[in-house]
Design a protein around this motif. Structure first.
Motif: not given
Length: 72
Positions: A57-65
Motif C-alpha cells: 500500500c502507499a502508506e507502507r511504501t512511503t514509510l519504507l522509503k
C-alpha cells in the motif's frame, strides 16, 4: 504534502484496486546526528498481478522509503 501525495498517486500501479493511491509524510531531523533536516517522502500503491502477497500500500511504501534512508 498533499501535492506530493497526489503526484505519487500518478505513479501507482493499482490495476486490481482501480484506485491509484499516494501518501506522503514529513520526518524530523535524525536524532542521532541532530542534523535538523525535515524531509518529505512520498510513495504510491504497488500491486502485483502475479502474486498479491507482493503488493504494497502507499502508506507502507512511503514509510519504507523513509526507513531505508535512515530517517525514521
Amino acid at each position: 504534502m498533499v501535492d506530493a501525495a497526489f503526484h505519487a498517486s500518478d505513479q501507482a500501479n493499482a490495476a486490481g484496486a482501480r484506485v491509484p493511491t499516494g501518501a506522503a509524510l514529513f520526518t524530523s531531523g535524525d536524532p542521532q546526528t541532530s542534523d535538523g533536516k525535515v524531509m518529505l517522502y512520498a510513495g504510491c500503491t504497488v500491486e502485483s498481478s502475479s502474486d498479491p502477497a507482493l503488493s504494497v500500500c502507499a502508506e507502507r511504501t512511503t514509510l519504507l522509503k523513509a526507513v531505508s534512508e535512515g530517517r525514521v
